[in-house]
Scaffold this active site. Sequence first.
Site, short mmCIF file in Angstrom:
data_model
loop_
_atom_site.label_atom_id
_atom_site.label_comp_id
_atom_site.label_asym_id
_atom_site.label_seq_id
_atom_site.Cartn_x
_atom_site.Cartn_y
_atom_site.Cartn_z
CG ASP A 237 29.69 -53.91 -89.06
OD1 ASP A 237 30.10 -52.78 -88.73
OD2 ASP A 237 29.41 -54.20 -90.24
CE LYS B 271 31.80 -49.75 -90.01
NZ LYS B 271 31.65 -50.64 -91.18
CB SER C 293 36.70 -54.03 -96.00
OG SER C 293 35.37 -54.02 -95.52
N GLY D 273 25.83 -46.24 -96.52
CA GLY D 273 27.27 -46.11 -96.78
C GLY D 273 27.79 -47.10 -97.79
NE ARG E 252 25.92 -53.33 -88.41
CZ ARG E 252 25.23 -54.33 -88.95
NH1 ARG E 252 24.38 -55.04 -88.21
NH2 ARG E 252 25.39 -54.63 -90.23
CB SER F 170 37.20 -55.39 -92.69
OG SER F 170 36.86 -54.58 -91.60
NE ARG G 233 29.43 -43.36 -93.22
CZ ARG G 233 28.83 -44.54 -93.26
NH1 ARG G 233 27.52 -44.59 -93.41
NH2 ARG G 233 29.53 -45.65 -93.15
#
Length: 416
Positions: free
Chosen positions: A298, A325, A152, A76, A372, A179, A105
Site C-alpha cells: 500500500d 485493489k 492477506s 474491500g 490512495r 503481506s 474484485r
Amino acid sequence: MNLSLQLSEAHASSTISIAGSKSETNRLLVLQALYPNIELQNISTSDDSNVMVKALTTINHQPSTTNHFIDIHHAGTAMRFLTACFAIQEGREILLTGSARMKERPIQILVEALQELGADIAYEEAIGFPPLRIKGKKLLHSKVSLQANVSSQYISALLLIAPKLENGLHLTLKGELTSVPYIQMTLDLLNQIGINTKFNQNTIEVFPSTINHQPSTIVVESDWSSASYFYSIIALSKAGTQITLSSFKPNSLQGDSALAEIYTSFGVETTFNSNSITLRKTNLQLTTYNAHLNNTPDLAQTIIVTCVGLGIGCHLTGLLTLKIKETDRLAALQNELTKLGATVTTTEDAIILEPKTAVHSNIQIETYNDHRMAMAFAPLALRVPITIVNAEVVSKSYPNFWNDLKSIGFHINDTL
C-alpha cells in the site's frame, strides 16, 4: 468534487492528529462483534470502518432470524471480513454486495476456503465475485489450505473467525507469503484479547476460545498508511521542515510503520516522542530508489509519487496484489504518471520509473475511485499545481485529509 492544489509550501513546523488505523479497527470491529465485552477507543473514522460498524450491528442488535441486505460499497476489507463473519452466524441469511467495482474484485479463494470449512455461501451473479448469499451455520471442519501469495485479507478473514470454530483453525499456506505484517497484526490482536495462536513458517493455528473474562479496552493506534502522505510531503519540502503526527508508537502492529526506515532514504528523519512522531527533512543524496514491497504494497503509490517529485528513478517490486485493489493500481499509476511527463513501465508485480526532473503542471489526476490515488498525488503540489478529480474519495480511509493539508499550508480550492 475536483480540487485544485496550487503551488504550496508546507509550514516550517506543524502538528496533525491522525485517526485510528483502518486495518486495526476493522479487525477489532469483527472481534468486538464476536466478543462484545471488548471496548474500542480511537477507532478509524474512515468510510470502510463506518460500513463495518453498520453491518456488524445486525449481529448483536437484531433478531437472528432476520434476513439482511448489506451493501459495503467500495470497502474491500469489509467484503472479505464480513463474508467470513456472517458465515458463522447460525440461522441468519445475508446478501452481501457492493459497488460495481466490488463486483469485479475476486473473492472465490476466500469463499472456497470457507466452504471447505463447511460454510453455505452462493454467488448471486458472476461465479467468483460478489454479491454473495451467505447462510450462517456452525462450521465443523478446522483444516484448510490457501496459496500464500493471495491477499492477506483472505487469510485474516479466516483467522478472525477461527476462535469461534468448534475445533479452531489449522491453516496451511502454500508458497511464498505476501503481506506478512498484516497476518501478524491479526494474530497479535487475537493474542491481545486472550486467544492462543501459533505461526510457524507456513502453518498457522488458532485455538478455539469463548473468552469469558472481564470487559477490556483496546486503544487503536493511529494509521501509519495515512502518515505516509506526510512522509512524502516532508521528503518534497525544504530542509528543516517538520511535522508532528499523533498517536504513534515504535512497537507498532502495522506493517506500514516501515515508513520510518524507508523514508530515511528520502531524507526524512523520524523521532518517536511519548505518543507521537516528528518527521523532519534533512539532506537528500538519493539518485534512485529500489525496493521490494511484498510486505508493504500500500506504500507503492506514495513512494513512486515522491520519486517523481524529487526527479529520481524508482523500481518497486512485490506489487502483485495491487491489481485487485479499488482499481488496478499499477495501471492507474502508469496512466497518471505518464500525464505528468514521467516514463513508466509495469509488469505483473512491479513498476519502474525513469529519472526525470521536469514535471508537467496543471494536470488533472484521475483517482479511479481509489482513495490512495488522491492522497498519494497530493504532495506534488509542493512542485507544481495539480487538480485531483473526485477528491472526496479520500473519505474511504481519511475523511479529514484535505483539511489537514490546508492546516499545514497547502492552497486548495474546489474547482466546481
